[in-house]
Design a protein around this motif. Structure first.
Motif, PDB file in Angstrom:
ATOM      1  N   SER B  33      13.265  31.036   0.736  1.00  0.00           N
ATOM      2  CA  SER B  33      11.872  30.464   0.638  1.00  0.00           C
ATOM      3  C   SER B  33      11.656  29.911   1.988  1.00  0.00           C
ATOM      4  N   ASN B  36      11.426  32.362   4.193  1.00  0.00           N
ATOM      5  CA  ASN B  36       9.583  32.921   4.386  1.00  0.00           C
ATOM      6  C   ASN B  36       8.589  32.032   4.233  1.00  0.00           C
ATOM      7  N   ILE B  71       7.669  36.811  -5.604  1.00  0.00           N
ATOM      8  CA  ILE B  71       8.399  35.896  -6.755  1.00  0.00           C
ATOM      9  C   ILE B  71       8.190  36.364  -7.891  1.00  0.00           C
TER      10      ILE B  71
END
Ligand SMILES: Cc1cc2nc3c(=O)[nH]c(=O)nc-3n(C[C@H](O)[C@H](O)[C@H](O)COP(=O)(O)O)c2cc1C
Lengths: 579, 144
Positions: B33, B36, B71
């Protein structure tokens, strides 16, 4: 072109050739865009140009002019043995027949290629073979065909391409023993809602997100296709064990049902999945897809938002349903329906004040079929509309022969309110054909009618009312919004659901409901009627509850039309002599 | 630059198989996370307990939607509920970070390394925290 110029160093008159001319010709042939070689009738290669080296990917030290044809062809690293055999056979053939041979060879074994080959006999016992490399062109063509077989919105394969891929997977299963494929059909729940309320562009955006999520769940060898609308399909090939396939199906339902953000809107939809796996008996694309469709139908009928694996019993059920459907369609034309009439009695005056028309189906083989069994099917396949119109016209015709103070109650399906204009026309026609005033007709509607599109339905009810037609609320008390609905339209009558009439352990509670409905009806100026009255005890309770009209086996079962006159005469005149 | 967009959601933790495995998984999520979201300019924060997640993402709409879609396909959680989604005036988070709340009685803010840069951000964190705490308590009660 005189190819014999190439090798022999003498002309046809035995004079030596001028080397310069040969050199020029050679370089011209080498500059050609096609590969070319010549051979004699002993299958010995005489000449080849430079382009051929490139086309066949020959190394510099590979066999060339002077070698035998087989050694020469086999020295190409890109030609697999089948291709070599094809070329040799064609050359052989050309030598034997001295005819032109054309062939196209392709392979994807040692790299993809498509060659167009032409073998031509020349006047001097030699043969000229030309090879054109069509690979780029054919690959582009194939890609164009595939693109034409893709859905432009999502870029996913369409139905046709999907079929090709499933067939190929089935073939691999049959010929190479690769594990058979599984097919899933995937339907989005409530997608139409999104399109209708947020517009088609948002709907399109949603479909793109759905297709990405689906693709994300697939393995490299699996394929997702879009069949159109909100219908998708998955080819799982080779399929893993049954448990993994089922797990994947549930996962698809789970992931597709998670919220989406589309164009700044938060969107929630659901998904239903039907799954079929090989080996099904005699698996073909058609069988596999139909089985998955049946499983999808099952998943949807189990309340959507779920997945279902095809079972053979679904086939049997579907066959039975289809049979029923066909029988039902025929029944209307073959006059297998009839109406029975059940009297409604005014308790105070003890007279018959009306009859309810009840539909009967006399199946030629299965005998009498209960409306509970065929009405839902008729509603599902849309047959209820013509059937309902038939009931209206027959009921009005029958009632037109009865005394003018006796009314006729007819049930109207919620489906008939789908096209309110048509319903009103049908009522007007039935009344006109029977030459009967609207005031003698009473339409019984259920609460669910008012849940559809309340404004449109209420408008229709008012228009019916303007024709003098009376409206009764049927099965009252079973829905959850009953009471509020009573205020939405001035019903003429409330029909208390039979479940409140039946004997139950806590009769006191039931009685309270009956009393409350009767009182409420009274205060709103609506009559209350109880149906399903079977025993004197029930009648006593109903009467005490304040209900004015009753209907049930205690008085009479539904009777055929021929018996109605006699019943009216007996009952209503008996009352006259009683008084 | 396209307009800023914000999403708040909560979801159920679906990871099982010992706390070591779970914390390894969380480490992986955190690492990917960070990477990204920094690349896509989608900062925000993830709050989690053993039972559930709550996350805020903000950034250009396309980037937020792309991250959200990634997600959504994750098997490690389910039952995603979007608490809020819509355009915002300014960013409330400078960075992407994550906080763990093991139980309801520890004051989350004291161990919260998430750095909000505005009052709005504080309000968002308070909301996410309350969701996680409430859900965790509810799940505990259901188990007991
Ligand atoms: C609760 C939860 C929150 C997550 N938050 C993020 C995030 O903010 N950014 C991100 O890139 N991945 C996040 N992930 C991980 C993604 O689901 C996904 O695994 C990751 O983006 C790698 O995706 P890829 O394999 O398609 O590259 C999160 C996962 C979970 C379970």
């Amino acid at each position: 072109m005189t190819v014999s110029l190439l090798q022999p160093t003498q002309d046809t008159h035995g004079r030596p050739r001028r080397p310069a001319a040969i050199m020029h010709l050679r370089s011209a042939l080498n500059g050609l865009h096609l590969g070319l070689f010549t051979f004699d009738d002993a299958l010995c290669v005489q000449f080849m140009n430079e382009q051929l080296r490139i086309v066949l990917d020959l190394s510099d030290d590979a066999a060339g002019a002077g070698s035998d044809l087989q050694t020469f062809i086999e020295s190409s690293p890109i030609l697999a043995s089948t291709a070599v055999q094809q070329v040799l056979a064609a050359c052989h053939d050309a030598v034997l027949t001295r005819r032109l041979k054309l062939l196209e060879i392709s392979s994807n074994e040692k790299g993809i290629f498509y060659f167009s080959i032409r073998i031509e006999p020349l006047p001097d016992q030699t043969f000229l073979a030309t090879i054109v490399d069509m690979t780029a062109q054919r690959v582009a063509e194939a890609r164009a065909v595939e693109e034409a077989m893709c859905d432009p919105l999502t870029g996913l394969p369409n139905r046709t391409l999907f079929e090709d891929r499933v067939v190929a997977a089935l073939d691999r299963n049959a010929s190479e023993g690769v594990d058979g494929p599984a097919v899933m059909v995937i339907d989005l729940d409530r997608f139409k809602n999104v399109n209708d309320t947020l517009g088609h562009l948002t709907g399109d955006g949603l479909l793109r997100l759905v297709s990405k999520r689906l693709q994300g769940m697939m393995r490299q060898t699996d394929i997702i296709a879009r069949f159109g609308g909100d219908e998708f399909a998955a080819l799982i090939s080779p399929a893993p064990d049954l448990q993994s396939v089922s797990l994947l199906a549930s996962r698809i339902v789970d992931v597709l049902s998670r919220p989406y953000l589309v164009d700044g809107h938060l969107v929630n939809i659901g998904a239903s999945v039907g799954v079929a796996v090989t080996p099904l008996r005699g698996s073909t694309y058609a069988i596999l897809l139909r089985s998955a469709d049946l499983a999808l139908y099952d998943a949807k009928s189990r309340g959507r938002g779920t997945s279902s694996l095809f079972q053979p019993t679904m086939d049997v059920r579907a066959a039975a349903r289809r049979q029923n459907e066909n029988d039902l369609r025929k029944a209307l034309a073959l006059r297998e329906f009839s109406l029975h009439f059940q009297p409604q009695i005014d308790l105070q005056r003890n007279v018959i004040v009306g009859f309810e028309a009840l539909l009967r189906w006399h199946h030629p083989e299965r005998g009498l079929i209960s409306p509970m069994e065929f009405i839902p099917l008729a509603e599902e396949i849309g047959l209820i509309v013509p059937l309902g119109e038939w009931v209206l016209s027959q009921a009005c015709l029958a009632a037109s022969c009865w005394p003018s103070d006796i009314s006729i109650a007819v049930n109207v399906s919620p489906c008939q309110f789908g096209d309110t204009d048509r319903l009103i026309d049908a009522v007007a026609e039935a009344l006109a054909a029977a030459d009967m005033p609207g005031s003698r007709l009473e339409l019984e509607i259920t609460e669910s009618v008012l849940l559809q599109d309340a404004d449109r339905v209420l408008d229709a009810l008012h228009r019916l009312r303007a024709m003098g037609v009376r409206v009764a609320m049927d099965d009252f008390g079973t829905g959850y919004s009953s009471l509020s609905q009573l205020h939405s339209f001035p019903f003429d009558k409330i029909k208390i659901d039979r479940s409140f009439v039946k004997d139950r352990a806590d009769d006191r509670g039931q009685d309270a409901v009956i009393r409350a409905i009767a009182a409420l009806g009274g205060s709103l100026g609506m009559a209350t009627i109880a149906e399903g009255v079977e025993t004197p005890e029930q009648l006593a309770r109903i009467r005490e509850g304040g209900c004015k009209i009753v209907q049930g086996y205690l008085f009479s079962r539904p009777i055929p039309v021929e018996e109605v006159d006699l019943m009216i005469a007996r009952h209503n005149s008996k009352k006259n002599t009683d008084n | 630059m396209s307009a800023l967009y914000q999403v708040l959601y909560c979801s159920r933790n679906r990871m099982s198989g010992g706390s070591k495995l779970v914390s390894d998984n969380i480490e992986t999520i955190l690492a990917i996370s960070r990477q990204n979201n920094a690349r896509d300019q989608v900062p925000g924060g993830l709050i989690f307990s053993d039972g559930c997640f709550a996350q805020v993402l903000e950034g250009p709409m396309d980037a937020v939607v792309a991250a959200f879609e990634r997600i959504q396909c994750d098997e490690r959680h389910s039952e995603v509920i979007v608490l809020r989604s819509g355009p915002i005036q300014a960013r409330s988070f400078a960075d992407w970070s994550m906080a763990f709340t093991g139980s309801s009685d520890t004051t989350l803010s004291s161990q919260l390394p998430i750095s909000a840069v505005s009052e709005d951000g504080d309000a968002v964190l308070a909301l996410l925290k309350s969701v996680v705490v409430r859900e965790t308590e509810w799940l505990r009660r259901r188990v007991n």
